[in-house]
Scaffold this active site. Structure first.
Site, short mmCIF file in Angstrom:
data_model
loop_
_atom_site.label_atom_id
_atom_site.label_comp_id
_atom_site.label_asym_id
_atom_site.label_seq_id
_atom_site.Cartn_x
_atom_site.Cartn_y
_atom_site.Cartn_z
N LYS A 103 -12.18 -1.96 7.06
CA LYS A 103 -11.37 -2.98 7.72
C LYS A 103 -11.79 -3.11 9.19
CE LYS A 103 -9.09 -2.77 3.80
NZ LYS A 103 -7.83 -2.19 3.36
N ASP A 122 -1.30 6.35 6.69
CA ASP A 122 -2.41 5.55 6.18
C ASP A 122 -2.74 4.51 7.25
OD1 ASP A 122 -4.13 3.79 4.98
OD2 ASP A 122 -2.86 3.35 3.25
N TRP A 136 0.83 -1.21 0.00
CA TRP A 136 0.00 0.00 0.00
C TRP A 136 0.86 1.26 0.00
CZ3 TRP A 136 -4.48 -0.64 -1.91
CH2 TRP A 136 -5.24 -1.77 -1.62
C1 LIG Z 1 -7.42 -1.52 2.11
C2 LIG Z 1 -6.31 -0.56 2.16
C3 LIG Z 1 -6.21 0.50 1.24
C4 LIG Z 1 -7.16 0.67 0.08
O1 LIG Z 1 -8.43 1.02 0.51
P1 LIG Z 1 -9.61 1.34 -0.52
O2 LIG Z 1 -10.66 1.92 0.37
O3 LIG Z 1 -9.98 0.06 -1.15
O4 LIG Z 1 -9.09 2.32 -1.48
C5 LIG Z 1 -5.16 1.38 1.39
N1 LIG Z 1 -4.26 1.25 2.38
C6 LIG Z 1 -4.33 0.25 3.27
C7 LIG Z 1 -3.30 0.15 4.35
C8 LIG Z 1 -5.35 -0.68 3.20
O5 LIG Z 1 -5.43 -1.68 4.08
#
Ligand SMILES: *Cc1c(COP(=O)(O)O)cnc(C)c1O
Length: 372
Positions: free
Chosen positions: A206, A182, A112
């Site tokens: 998540k 993030d 990511w």
């Molecule tokens: C799932 C995830 C993303 C992407 O998320 P979306 O909402 O599908 O764009 C980005 N960074 C991390 C760390 C993730 O777990």
């Protein structure tokens, strides 16, 4: 296939999906109640206007609960938007890097983070301050490996790399440069010192709810960096000025986020208790890995093992396939690792009950005994 007897109306299986992921049963039950008629309103949560008093109240209490659960200081704004964490890969550099002469710094600890850095390149200069690719993203940099030029727009980290299962367990030391994280896959899973961050973003699906809403917590002074040539809907100021409601927001996703916040506050007892719950669950699995004499080989180094995504390999791919089939038959679903890493990934977010984790542990233990 999950046996039919396990998916009757009353029985739920244990969902180890990396996201969208397991939700607290209480939240689902409340949503079921409100799906036909919101108390005092008489229509479904799916039908109400985003300008109605009922939604005013939902939005206001969700933002207030987020602020209190995370102890967000007055210096920071909380906004909710759409587009997922992936849109933040772009919005962040559009707002904080575009037009700047200084670079943004990226500490890349997994897939990511690499994607985030790639998007930032479209907006300005990017320096990769550290990249764990050479060891398949199995560790974090040590403090002395992190060299940040103080003249940088921001430093970006990924709090928990969902695919590799590598998690920061300290705030990286970056001096005065705004730190951006993030937190998509460990948001609301543990306390965080928000004041140490310039900006935090997280999609909800998540740990914090369902797909469709993304939380951004940012230091108010950083809003002044956004340029007037940005499209209105890609400008953080639009969401801040309009209380996360410049247009129709994702009403249902915000409502679910609000229910999850209330669950964390009232049923769990806050983020310190949430963290304890999550650490306890993770230790159940890591203890088994460590005692398996290498049969289950963890992907990440011990000092950065994720409390959210437990990643490991078995001696052969054939055994991994068999593992997944047999686990599914026992109602332990979605354990396949990401295609880029392979192996097994058990995502054990906030709402995964301890019973799910002990059921997985017992299965793993029996599977190993039958295989060696
Ligand atoms: C799932 C995830 C993303 C992407 O998320 P979306 O909402 O599908 O764009 C980005 N960074 C991390 C760390 C993730 O777990």
């Amino acid at each position: 296939m999950v046996p039919a007897s396990l998916v009757s109306k009353t029985k739920r299986v244990f969902n180890f999906s990396p996201g969208p992921a397991v939700l607290p049963l209480e939240v689902l039950e409340q949503a079921r109640e409100d799906l036909l008629s919101l108390p005092g309103v008489g229509i479904s949560i799916l039908e109400i206007s985003h300008r109605s008093p009922a939604f005013d109240q939902i939005l206001e209490s969700t933002l207030a609960d987020l602020r209190s659960i995370l102890a967000v200081p007055e210096s920071h704004d909380i906004v909710l938007m759409q587009g997922g964490a992936s849109l933040q890969f772009s919005m962040l550099p559009m707002n904080l890097l575009r037009g700047q002469s200084v670079p943004a710094q990226y500490l890349i600890t997994g897939t990511w983070g690499a994607l985030a850095a790639k998007e930032a390149l479209r907006e300005g200069r990017v320096q990769v301050a550290w990249d764990g690719a050479s060891t398949q993203y199995d560790r974090l940099p040590a403090d002395e490996e992190i060299k940040i030029d103080p003249a940088s727009a921001y430093v970006h980290v990924t709090s928990n790399e969902t695919i590799q299962g590598v998690q920061w367990n300290r705030d990286p030391i970056v001096g005065k440069v705004p730190l951006v994280s993030d937190c998509s896959s460990d948001f609301l899973s543990r306390p965080i010192d928000v004041a140490a961050y310039g900006l935090i973003y997280a999609c909800a699906q998540k740990n914090a709810g369902i797909a469709g809403v993304t939380a951004v917590i940012l230091r108010k002074d950083l809003l002044e960096r956004s340029r007037d040539d940005l499209p209105t809907m890609l400008d953080y100021r639009t969401y801040s000025k309009n209380g996360s409601r410049p247009n129709t927001p994702p009403v249902f996703a915000i409502y679910i986020l609000g229910l999850v916040c209330r669950w964390i506050r009232d049923s769990i007892g806050g983020l310190a208790a949430m963290k304890l719950h999550n650490t306890t669950k993770a230790n159940v699995l890591y203890d088994l890995l460590d005692a398996s004499h290498g049969f289950y080989a963890g992907h990440s180094h011990r000092d950065c093992r994720s409390q959210m995504n437990v990643t490991f390999r078995l001696p052969t791919e054939e055994l991994e396939k068999k593992f997944i089939v047999q686990a599914t038959e026992r109602g332990l679903i979605d354990l396949k690792g990401h295609r880029s890493v392979g192996g097994i990934r058990a995502s054990i977010y906030n709402a995964m009950p301890i019973e799910g984790v002990t059921a997985l542990r017992d299965f793993m233990s029996a599977f190993r005994d039958a295989s060696v």
